[in-house]
Design a protein around this motif. Structure first.
Motif, PDB file in Angstrom:
ATOM      1  N   ASP A  39       0.937  -1.348  -0.102  1.00 44.35           N
ATOM      2  CA  ASP A  39      -0.076   0.191  -0.029  1.00 44.35           C
ATOM      3  C   ASP A  39       0.931   1.301  -0.019  1.00 44.35           C
ATOM      4  OD1 ASP A  39      -2.466  -1.366  -0.002  1.00 44.35           O
ATOM      5  OD2 ASP A  39      -2.404  -1.348   2.029  1.00 44.35           O
ATOM      6  N   ASP A  40       2.072   1.160   0.520  1.00 43.69           N
ATOM      7  CA  ASP A  40       3.020   2.302   0.374  1.00 43.69           C
ATOM      8  C   ASP A  40       3.877   2.365  -0.617  1.00 43.69           C
ATOM      9  OD1 ASP A  40       4.334   0.126   1.303  1.00 43.69           O
ATOM     10  OD2 ASP A  40       5.586   1.326   2.786  1.00 43.69           O
ATOM     11  N   VAL A  41       3.655   1.828  -1.846  1.00 44.63           N
ATOM     12  CA  VAL A  41       4.271   1.711  -3.036  1.00 44.63           C
ATOM     13  C   VAL A  41       3.291   2.435  -4.147  1.00 44.63           C
ATOM     14  CG1 VAL A  41       5.388   0.133  -4.745  1.00 44.63           C
ATOM     15  CG2 VAL A  41       5.935  -0.213  -2.371  1.00 44.63           C
ATOM     16  N   ASP A  42       3.685   3.281  -4.816  1.00 45.73           N
ATOM     17  CA  ASP A  42       2.935   3.765  -6.124  1.00 45.73           C
ATOM     18  C   ASP A  42       3.568   3.324  -7.227  1.00 45.73           C
ATOM     19  OD1 ASP A  42       1.576   5.510  -4.237  1.00 45.73           O
ATOM     20  OD2 ASP A  42       3.271   6.960  -4.294  1.00 45.73           O
ATOM     21  N   ALA A  43       4.877   3.149  -7.303  1.00 49.14           N
ATOM     22  CA  ALA A  43       5.783   2.728  -8.602  1.00 49.14           C
ATOM     23  C   ALA A  43       6.755   1.911  -8.046  1.00 49.14           C
ATOM     24  CB  ALA A  43       6.105   3.998  -9.347  1.00 49.14           C
ATOM     25  N   VAL A  44       7.285   1.223  -9.187  1.00 48.09           N
ATOM     26  CA  VAL A  44       8.284   0.256  -8.968  1.00 48.09           C
ATOM     27  C   VAL A  44       9.670   0.375 -10.066  1.00 48.09           C
ATOM     28  CG1 VAL A  44       8.876  -2.175  -8.993  1.00 48.09           C
ATOM     29  CG2 VAL A  44       6.820  -1.420  -8.297  1.00 48.09           C
ATOM     30  N   VAL A  45      10.804   0.300  -9.356  1.00 50.59           N
ATOM     31  CA  VAL A  45      12.035   0.051 -10.155  1.00 50.59           C
ATOM     32  C   VAL A  45      12.530  -1.353  -9.987  1.00 50.59           C
ATOM     33  CG1 VAL A  45      14.529   0.941 -10.259  1.00 50.59           C
ATOM     34  CG2 VAL A  45      12.806   2.472 -10.038  1.00 50.59           C
ATOM     35  N   LEU A  46      12.659  -1.951 -11.275  1.00 52.11           N
ATOM     36  CA  LEU A  46      12.953  -3.244 -11.363  1.00 52.11           C
ATOM     37  C   LEU A  46      14.701  -3.472 -11.685  1.00 52.11           C
ATOM     38  CD1 LEU A  46      10.614  -5.498 -12.857  1.00 52.11           C
ATOM     39  CD2 LEU A  46      10.821  -5.212 -10.728  1.00 52.11           C
ATOM     40  N   ALA A  47      15.503  -3.982 -10.621  1.00 52.40           N
ATOM     41  CA  ALA A  47      16.868  -4.021 -10.738  1.00 52.40           C
ATOM     42  C   ALA A  47      17.216  -5.409 -10.444  1.00 52.40           C
ATOM     43  CB  ALA A  47      17.767  -3.164 -10.214  1.00 52.40           C
ATOM     44  N   SER A  48      16.150  -6.170 -10.418  1.00 49.35           N
ATOM     45  CA  SER A  48      16.409  -7.664 -10.107  1.00 49.35           C
ATOM     46  C   SER A  48      17.155  -8.325 -11.193  1.00 49.35           C
ATOM     47  CB  SER A  48      14.891  -8.133  -9.676  1.00 49.35           C
ATOM     48  OG  SER A  48      14.052  -7.912 -10.729  1.00 49.35           O
ATOM     49  N   PRO A  49      17.479  -9.707 -10.935  1.00 54.68           N
ATOM     50  CA  PRO A  49      17.898 -10.509 -12.150  1.00 54.68           C
ATOM     51  C   PRO A  49      16.969 -10.596 -13.490  1.00 54.68           C
ATOM     52  CG  PRO A  49      18.518 -11.670 -10.062  1.00 54.68           C
ATOM     53  CD  PRO A  49      17.607 -10.499  -9.977  1.00 54.68           C
ATOM     54  N   GLY A  50      17.648 -10.533 -14.609  1.00 57.27           N
ATOM     55  CA  GLY A  50      16.716 -10.634 -15.764  1.00 57.27           C
ATOM     56  C   GLY A  50      15.439 -11.751 -15.659  1.00 57.27           C
ATOM     57  N   ALA A  51      15.996 -12.763 -15.044  1.00 57.76           N
ATOM     58  CA  ALA A  51      14.932 -13.954 -15.232  1.00 57.76           C
ATOM     59  C   ALA A  51      13.725 -13.806 -14.341  1.00 57.76           C
ATOM     60  CB  ALA A  51      15.675 -15.235 -14.640  1.00 57.76           C
ATOM     61  N   ALA A  52      13.874 -12.643 -13.359  1.00 55.56           N
ATOM     62  CA  ALA A  52      12.810 -12.338 -12.566  1.00 55.56           C
ATOM     63  C   ALA A  52      11.731 -11.405 -13.198  1.00 55.56           C
ATOM     64  CB  ALA A  52      13.246 -12.023 -11.092  1.00 55.56           C
ATOM     65  N   HIS A  53      12.221 -10.764 -14.260  1.00 59.20           N
ATOM     66  CA  HIS A  53      11.315  -9.650 -14.720  1.00 59.20           C
ATOM     67  C   HIS A  53      10.057 -10.156 -15.281  1.00 59.20           C
ATOM     68  CE1 HIS A  53      15.291  -6.824 -15.521  1.00 59.20           C
ATOM     69  NE2 HIS A  53      15.133  -7.343 -13.947  1.00 59.20           N
ATOM     70  N   HIS A  54       9.913 -11.193 -15.812  1.00 60.72           N
ATOM     71  CA  HIS A  54       8.716 -11.491 -16.555  1.00 60.72           C
ATOM     72  C   HIS A  54       7.348 -11.228 -15.512  1.00 60.72           C
ATOM     73  CE1 HIS A  54       5.983 -14.565 -18.847  1.00 60.72           C
ATOM     74  NE2 HIS A  54       5.602 -13.524 -19.101  1.00 60.72           N
ATOM     75  N   GLU A  55       7.461 -12.197 -14.655  1.00 59.64           N
ATOM     76  CA  GLU A  55       6.677 -12.304 -13.344  1.00 59.64           C
ATOM     77  C   GLU A  55       6.186 -10.952 -12.700  1.00 59.64           C
ATOM     78  OE1 GLU A  55       5.309 -15.047  -9.768  1.00 59.64           O
ATOM     79  OE2 GLU A  55       7.645 -14.561  -9.896  1.00 59.64           O
ATOM     80  N   GLN A  56       7.594 -10.253 -12.503  1.00 58.43           N
ATOM     81  CA  GLN A  56       7.403  -8.863 -11.787  1.00 58.43           C
ATOM     82  C   GLN A  56       6.926  -7.952 -12.586  1.00 58.43           C
ATOM     83  OE1 GLN A  56      11.610  -8.397 -10.407  1.00 58.43           O
ATOM     84  NE2 GLN A  56      11.315 -10.042  -8.932  1.00 58.43           N
ATOM     85  N   VAL A  57       7.017  -7.809 -13.790  1.00 62.34           N
ATOM     86  CA  VAL A  57       6.562  -6.838 -14.727  1.00 62.34           C
ATOM     87  C   VAL A  57       4.961  -7.079 -14.624  1.00 62.34           C
ATOM     88  CG1 VAL A  57       6.459  -5.785 -17.042  1.00 62.34           C
ATOM     89  CG2 VAL A  57       8.564  -6.286 -16.000  1.00 62.34           C
ATOM     90  N   LEU A  58       4.486  -8.371 -14.968  1.00 64.66           N
ATOM     91  CA  LEU A  58       3.163  -8.592 -15.133  1.00 64.66           C
ATOM     92  C   LEU A  58       2.304  -8.394 -13.797  1.00 64.66           C
ATOM     93  CD1 LEU A  58       3.154 -11.997 -17.039  1.00 64.66           C
ATOM     94  CD2 LEU A  58       2.660  -9.788 -17.997  1.00 64.66           C
ATOM     95  N   VAL A  59       2.858  -8.549 -12.507  1.00 59.60           N
ATOM     96  CA  VAL A  59       2.452  -8.067 -11.402  1.00 59.60           C
ATOM     97  C   VAL A  59       2.309  -6.587 -11.205  1.00 59.60           C
ATOM     98  CG1 VAL A  59       2.787  -8.046  -8.865  1.00 59.60           C
ATOM     99  CG2 VAL A  59       3.222 -10.068 -10.050  1.00 59.60           C
ATOM    100  N   CYS A  60       3.155  -5.841 -11.752  1.00 63.36           N
ATOM    101  CA  CYS A  60       3.015  -4.376 -11.796  1.00 63.36           C
ATOM    102  C   CYS A  60       2.082  -3.954 -12.841  1.00 63.36           C
ATOM    103  CB  CYS A  60       4.366  -3.839 -12.317  1.00 63.36           C
ATOM    104  SG  CYS A  60       5.747  -3.985 -11.234  1.00 63.36           S
TER     105      CYS A  60
END
Length: 350
Positions: free
Chosen positions: A77-98
């Motif tokens: 709830d205290d997050v409005d936006a996200v910066v992804l600097a995680s390993p590339g293999a994690a991006h697919h799932e994380q971007v879709l959740v965003c």
């Protein structure tokens, strides 16, 4: 030459963009520092990393909560936006959740590690009817690259015929094999070429010559990479990541009516008694592209705040299509490395 970087007041405002940073290794920690000290209207409220100690080391000094689960961090709830600097293999799932959470995201390259999943992300975002994904191709925000792009678009050189790119690192870890050099380094030239030429890349070829003695067995370093643009313009790329010298990134445009070179990076050229002369070369990516990274972050934060307020687009820079295009180019580049043949990118049309 990089511009002086100005630090801002650390006083928080209720109108600040509240940002979660996922992955706080070297790149993520740099982004936390940029958001906390040099970006107006934004602050880091949550950090997440698979190494809890590292998360606290980066997050505690800026007053950010540490959340172990990255998906929980995105949905907080205290997050409005996200910066992804995680390993590339994690991006697919994380971007879709965003996307599911309706939260703007600045995703470090790659958007995803496969062209097919990047295309899926692009289509999922398109279905939303608003743009929430910005991909971290920071060279577009570098003053020299931006100026050259404007000059090319204005027709100052006539039709662009060739781009000659040089990408050199002083050293990299041993896991930087030939394929990783394409996916992690040449990916920047993939976006740079599209940005400067204003067109897509149709095919990729790779020439592997004599490797440097410091390259691990089986790794071709340096390599020459050739992009063929759809217009027939050619892009040559020297990728050499174990020079033992410095961080050198240069680009020369050759057009029908002239040429231009950026990234000479001589800084102050000194002449001394005895007939010697010389300058300095930037030792790393922060010194070379610090201005571009900070400008990218500021423009993204401003766009994210505006998009949240309006319910519209929250992007000011390369988006999910650009992430897909770079992934498709790199996928073709890796195939060219493995097979030793020219490989077409086979990109889907928008």
């Amino acid at each position: 030459m990089t511009s002086p970087r100005v630090e801002l007041s650390s006083a928080a405002s209720p109108d600040d963009l509240r940002v979660a940073v996922l992955g706080v290794g070297k790149m993520g920690a740099f982004h936390v520092d940029s958001l906390s000290r040099r970006t107006r209207g934004a602050r880091v409220t949550v950090v997440s990393d698979f190494v809890d100690e590292q998360a606290h080391r980066v997050g505690d000094p800026v007053g950010a909560r540490v959340v172990a689960d990255p998906l929980e961090a995105i949905r907080a709830d205290d997050v409005d936006a996200v910066v992804l600097a995680s390993p590339g293999a994690a991006h697919h799932e994380q971007v879709l959740v965003c996307l599911e959470a309706g939260k703007p995201v600045l995703c470090e390259k790659p958007l995803t590690v496969e062209a097919s999943t990047s295309l899926e992300v692009y289509r999922r975002e398109s279905d939303l009817g608003r743009r929430l994904i910005q991909v971290g191709f920071m060279r577009r925000f570098d003053h020299e690259y931006a100026r050259l792009q404007r000059m090319i678009a204005a027709g100052e050189f006539g039709a662009p015929l060739m781009l000659h790119c040089t990408h050199r690192n002083p050293d990299v870890p041993n896991f930087f094999d030939s394929q990783f050099m394409i996916r992690d380094s040449v990916v920047h030239e993939a976006d740079t070429a599209r940005f400067l030429l204003g067109e897509e890349i149709a095919a990729v070829s790779v020439v592997k010559g004599r490797p440097t003695s410091t390259a691990p067995a089986g790794t071709s370093d340096p390599m020459l990479v050739l992009f063929e643009a759809v217009s027939g313009a050619l892009v040559t790329i020297e990728i050499f990541v174990r020079t033992g010298v410095a961080y050198e990134v240069r680009t020369e445009l050759v057009g029908e009516r002239g040429s231009a070179t950026i990234g000479l990076d001589q800084n102050v050229v000194v002449k001394r008694p005895g007939g010697t002369w010389g300058g300095t070369i930037t030792p790393g990516f922060v010194e070379r592209f610090g201005q571009a990274y900070d400008d990218q972050m500021q423009r993204w934060a401003d766009a994210a705040r505006a998009g949240i307020a309006s319910g519209g687009d929250a992007v000011d820079g390369p988006g999910s299509w650009d992430g897909y295009a770079a992934a498709a180019i790199c996928e073709a580049g890796v195939a060219a490395v493995v097979k030793g043949v020219r490989v077409e990118t086979g990109m889907d049309a928008r």
